[in-house]
Structures are given as C-alpha cells and as structure tokens.
Design a protein around this motif. Structure first.
Motif, PDB file in Angstrom:
ATOM      1  N   PHE A 291       0.436  -1.696   0.005  1.00  0.00           N
ATOM      2  CA  PHE A 291      -0.149   0.654   0.185  1.00  0.00           C
ATOM      3  C   PHE A 291       1.137   1.073  -0.098  1.00  0.00           C
ATOM      4  N   LEU A 292       2.279   0.745   0.782  1.00  0.00           N
ATOM      5  CA  LEU A 292       2.893   1.983   0.625  1.00  0.00           C
ATOM      6  C   LEU A 292       4.213   2.826  -0.223  1.00  0.00           C
ATOM      7  N   ASN A 293       3.541   1.960  -1.693  1.00  0.00           N
ATOM      8  CA  ASN A 293       4.929   1.615  -2.675  1.00  0.00           C
ATOM      9  C   ASN A 293       4.443   3.236  -3.285  1.00  0.00           C
ATOM     10  N   GLY A 294       5.944   4.317  -2.993  1.00  0.00           N
ATOM     11  CA  GLY A 294       5.870   5.323  -3.571  1.00  0.00           C
ATOM     12  C   GLY A 294       6.439   6.176  -3.024  1.00  0.00           C
ATOM     13  N   LEU A 295       6.564   5.974  -1.270  1.00  0.00           N
ATOM     14  CA  LEU A 295       6.529   6.504  -0.071  1.00  0.00           C
ATOM     15  C   LEU A 295       8.315   7.027  -0.170  1.00  0.00           C
ATOM     16  N   GLU A 296       9.305   6.142  -1.029  1.00  0.00           N
ATOM     17  CA  GLU A 296      10.601   6.449  -1.371  1.00  0.00           C
ATOM     18  C   GLU A 296      10.608   7.481  -2.038  1.00  0.00           C
ATOM     19  N   LEU A 297       9.604   8.330  -3.313  1.00  0.00           N
ATOM     20  CA  LEU A 297       9.999   9.075  -3.919  1.00  0.00           C
ATOM     21  C   LEU A 297       9.706  10.638  -2.878  1.00  0.00           C
ATOM     22  N   ALA A 298       9.449  10.355  -1.747  1.00  0.00           N
ATOM     23  CA  ALA A 298       8.790  11.714  -0.795  1.00  0.00           C
ATOM     24  C   ALA A 298      10.084  12.638  -0.509  1.00  0.00           C
ATOM     25  N   ASP A 299       9.964  13.748  -1.149  1.00  0.00           N
ATOM     26  CA  ASP A 299      11.362  14.292   0.142  1.00  0.00           C
ATOM     27  C   ASP A 299      11.571  13.953   1.273  1.00  0.00           C
ATOM     28  N   SER A 300      10.458  14.573   2.062  1.00  0.00           N
ATOM     29  CA  SER A 300      10.343  14.228   3.087  1.00  0.00           C
ATOM     30  C   SER A 300       8.869  12.550   3.620  1.00  0.00           C
ATOM     31  N   VAL A 301       9.423  12.556   4.969  1.00  0.00           N
ATOM     32  CA  VAL A 301       8.274  11.711   5.314  1.00  0.00           C
ATOM     33  C   VAL A 301       7.812  11.798   7.227  1.00  0.00           C
ATOM     34  N   THR A 302       6.728  11.600   7.134  1.00  0.00           N
ATOM     35  CA  THR A 302       5.833  11.535   9.335  1.00  0.00           C
ATOM     36  C   THR A 302       5.891  10.785   9.435  1.00  0.00           C
ATOM     37  N   LEU A 303       6.272   9.514  10.337  1.00  0.00           N
ATOM     38  CA  LEU A 303       6.598   8.544  11.106  1.00  0.00           C
ATOM     39  C   LEU A 303       5.553   8.815  12.358  1.00  0.00           C
ATOM     40  N   ASP A 304       4.534   7.897  12.924  1.00  0.00           N
ATOM     41  CA  ASP A 304       4.520   8.312  14.357  1.00  0.00           C
ATOM     42  C   ASP A 304       4.433   6.729  15.370  1.00  0.00           C
ATOM     43  N   PHE A 305       5.096   6.632  16.193  1.00  0.00           N
ATOM     44  CA  PHE A 305       5.030   5.240  16.860  1.00  0.00           C
ATOM     45  C   PHE A 305       3.662   4.878  18.387  1.00  0.00           C
TER      46      PHE A 305
END
Ligand SMILES: Cc1ncc(COP(=O)(O)O)c(C=O)c1O
Length: 487
Positions: A291-305
């Motif tokens: 479902f996350l395919n393409g996430l690697e193309l972003a300049d920055s990413v937010t993750l929340d644990f």
C-alpha cells in the motif's frame, strides 16, 4: 538536606525511595488495569470540582503524592487498552514500551548533544538508518525522532518552504520571509491532517496558503484534481512550495496515490512530503506493505510510533531524503554542536531537530522491534486492518447500521440509521450516541464527518480486540440509538 532526599541518585537512601515509589506506582497500575470499566464516567464539572493541587509548605511526601495521583488521575483515566475504547488513533501500548519508559525516565538522557546521551545518540541514529531502509531511502541518517506527527509535518513543511526560497537565492533562515507571500501555496487533500493548516499558519503563511485537492470516493487525493489545481496555481501566478500527500488519513485511513503524486510534483520540482503518521505502520506489514509503494519518492516523511506501532506517547520520527537540506535549519551553538566537535566526528542530533532538550523516545521502538521481532510486529499491525474489513462486512449486514466507506486501514466509518429522520437529525442522533456511550463509561466511539456528514468511527488498532468484541460494541450502539430515538 532533609532526610527525605527527593533526587534519584546512587545513594542507598535514594535507591530505596526510588524502588518504593516505583513499586507503589506499578501496584496501582496493576489495580487500574484490572478495573472492568473503560471509564468511570465522571463529567467535566465533576472532575473540575474533584481535582485540586495540594502544594503544601512541608510537602506530602512521595507515598501520599502517589496515592493522590491514583485517586485523582489513574482511577478516572480512560482505559486505552479496553476493547471498547476505539475512538481515536490512540493505541494501547506494548509492555516492552513500558519497560523502555522506565529506562528512559530513570536515565533522563537528553538527545541534543552526544555528551548528554552518548549511547542513546548512537541508538537513535542507527534506528533512523534502519527506518530509512524500510522506506526505501538511500543509506544515511538524515532524520530524527519527534514528539509526533504534528512536529514531523512541521519539519517537512518548513524545509520545503526554505528549499523553495533557497532555489530562488533567498535564505529564510537568515532574512525571513520575503515577496508576495499570498502567492505561495501548499497542496494537500481535503482529508489531510489539520496540522498542515496549523503549521502553515505558524510558518507565517496562513491558512490561506493551503489549497485543498478533491478526494475520490475513498477519501484519497484525486490526482486529476491535483493536476488541475497545479495548472490553476500556475495560471494565477502562484507558486507551489510543497504537496503534502497522506498515507493513512485520520478517519478513513486513505492512502493517497503516492507514486502518481510524486510524478506530478517532479515535473515542476515541487517538494513532496508524505504524512505517513498512521499508514507508516504498514512498513512492517507482511500483507499490506505494498500500500506504501511510492513512499520512497517523497522528499520527507512523517512516521508516528504512538499510533499503530503501539508505543507510548510521545514517539514519532521525521525522515529527510537528502541530508543536504538539513543545512537549511542549521544553527551552531558553541555549547552543543561546535565546529571543533563536528570536526572530531562527534555526532549531535540538535542540528536535526526543532527541539533542543529531547526525550530518548527512540529506545521504545528499538526495544519493541527487538522484543517482538518482524513476524509478531507484522501480525499485530495486520490484525487491525483485517479486523476492520470483517467489521465492515458485519456492519453492512445490519439493517440499523449503514457502512459509510469500505475500510482501508484499521478504521470503520458507519452510522446508526433510524427508520426515519432527515440528514440533520440523523447526524445529531449519531453525535448523541457517541456522547452517551462515553458518559456511561462503557465505550469510546469516534464521532466525525465523512463528506460533511456526521458519522461514527471505530479505530481498531488494539490487537487484542476480536470481531466478537466489536459485535458487542455495535449492539450497544444500536441499543443506545434506539433508546435516544424513543426518548
Ligand atoms: C494523518 C495524521 N497526521 C498527523 C497527525 C498528528 O500526529 P500527532 O498527534 O502525533 O502530532 C495525526 C493525528 O492523529 C494524523 O492522523
């Protein structure tokens, strides 16, 4: 110094006091965990009346202070682990996360400089390297732990803004904002998190800078509308400094078409920030990682644990694809990150963070990953997504309930449907069902809007919850709805 040394240290007296206080607190937690109620049902007015600070001249001592906290805080806390506590992206926590908190709190390391957190700094950096690898980013350690999604989104937007100005030869860091600011825009979907608006206001560009892109029937960003909004912006002489895509919208759990968005952004060299505060959990999934395919193309990413990674609050991360952009927020303080230290190769995380003093929250995720391992972590994440699909099917079969949208992550949007009633009265009835269930202490169900219409929401993060638990909850929603309707 009085006999009652209140500071944690290696003295026998302090260690004894520490052990006593921790033992008393954990015993109280055990009792609280056994409490059958989700919430003891006190109203705002009752709690205001009941809860008062007792700051006396002599102090009450640890034991009494803990007793009071049990009485006034713990007993009336919401049991986030309760199977009927499903209103928000608010998870029950891993046992190992609790153990990590003991270590984090007792050591009180601060993540701003290596001399305040030597081993912790290395652990956080290694964890960032690992998270980048999960996303599919190039090797490196550009990224940092944050207080959560709001702060990570702020970092993404701030660096996007400053990179945008830097391309025009202007340093916001040195000279502040300049030019016709009303022409600078951020595009995100109608269902993006409100922290986009709040952060843009904080950054001096105002809510007016946020252009909302339409969504499809599943709350995902409509890329055709995105293309149109980009064209309109150009025609109006506006400049788009960033597109914020969401991987897991707060209510529907919708994942925007990440690769398509990145492709459109690349045509105009626009920064893409992906808010994967919720959906980022699928990085560990066995069934749903794609479902996350393409996430690697972003300049920055937010993750929340502290969402579907089951860590205690706070625990989030910000990842930056190209480490060079960190220059845009560089500030050197002689006492923390001097040239001398940097030349010696001493790492410091203050340069990567908006915070100075900062908790070692990374340890919770580190220990969680080690304790659970890949398979168990994947299982507890996938459980919620699969359960939501089962619940949606069940809801769709109930004559008194209406499924509002097919689930995408672990949430189910639905409504109680009385036999008659216009949209406004059905909306009010559903709002009142949510309120009545919480007031009774039996359940916490979300009340939100889908396409502008009020509905109820179950956020099924809790991996100990099964379909039977949710059926019980849905039966109480129906019973409550009928009762309110007949009242
Ligand atoms: C999609 C999304 N992004 C960001 C946030 C904000 O995260 P936090 O509450 O950790 O600041 C949330 C909170 O629910 C969210 O759902």
């Amino acid at each position: 110094m009085s006999d009652l040394n209140p500071i944690l240290s290696g003295s026998a007296q302090s260690i004894a006091a520490y052990q006593e206080a921790i033992e008393q607190s954990t015993q109280a937690v055990v009792q609280w965990l056994k409490q059958p109620e989700m919430y003891q049902g006190k109203t705002v007015a009752e709690l205001r009346e009941r809860i008062n600070l007792e700051f006396t001249s002599q102090g009450l001592g640890n034991q009494a202070a803990i007793e009071r906290a049990v009485e006034y805080f713990l007993k009336d806390s919401l049991s986030v682990h309760h199977p009927q506590c499903v209103a928000h992206l608010h998870c029950p926590s891993l046992v190992i996360s609790q153990a990590a908190e003991v270590l984090i709190n007792a050591t009180n390391q601060s993540m701003d400089s290596w001399d305040q957190s030597p081993s912790a700094t290395i652990i956080e950096m290694k964890l960032i390297e690992w998270l980048r690898a999960q996303v599919g980013y190039p090797a490196g350690d550009a990224g940092v732990f944050t207080s959560g999604g709001t702060q990570s989104n702020l970092m993404g937007l701030m660096l996007a803004r400053d990179a945008f100005f830097a391309r025009q030869g202007h340093s916001v860091q040195q000279h502040g904002l300049t030019g016709n600011l009303s022409k600078i825009k951020v595009l995100c979907s109608e269902n993006a998190h409100f922290s986009v608006q709040k952060n843009m206001a904080l950054m001096g560009l105002g809510y007016q800078s946020v252009t909302l892109v339409k969504t499809d029937a599943f709350s995902r960003m409509d890329v055709n509308d995105l293309a149109q909004k980009l064209a309109e912006a150009k025609a109006n002489g506006e400049q788009v400094m960033a597109i914020v895509a969401t991987a897991g919208t707060t209510d529907a759990g919708a994942i925007d078409p990440l690769a398509d968005i990145a492709a459109l952004a690349a045509e105009q060299q626009i920064w893409v920030h992906v808010d994967a505060a919720w959906g980022g959990a699928l990085l560990l999934s066995e069934k749903y990682r794609h479902f996350l395919n393409g996430l690697e193309l972003a300049d920055s990413v937010t993750l929340d644990f502290h969402k579907q990674f089951f860590q205690t609050i706070s625990c989030g991360a910000f990842l930056l694809k190209d480490a060079r952009h960190y220059q845009l927020m560089r500030y050197q303080a002689a006492y923390l990150n001097s040239d001398f230290d940097e030349e010696q190769g001493v790492p410091n995380l203050v340069s990567k963070s908006l915070q100075t003093t900062r908790r070692f929250d990374a340890l919770k995720l580190w220990m969680g990953l080690e304790a659970l391992g890949k398979k168990q972590y994947a299982e507890i994440i996938d459980n919620g997504v699969t359960l939501a699909q089962q619940v949606a099917q069940f809801v769709a079969e109930q004559p008194q309930l209406e499924l509002v949208m097919q689930p995408q992550l672990a949430s189910v949007l639905f409504r109680f449907r009385p036999e008659k009633g216009d949209t406004a009265s059905v909306a009010l009835l559903n709002q009142r069902i949510g309120d009545a269930l919480l007031a009774s202490g039996s359940a916490n169900v979300g009340v939100t809007e889908a396409d502008g219409v009020t509905c109820l929401k179950l956020t099924l993060l809790n991996p100990t919850v099964c379909l039977e638990d949710v059926k019980v909850l849905l039966a109480s929603v129906v019973a409550c709805g009928q009762q309110l309707q007949n009242a």
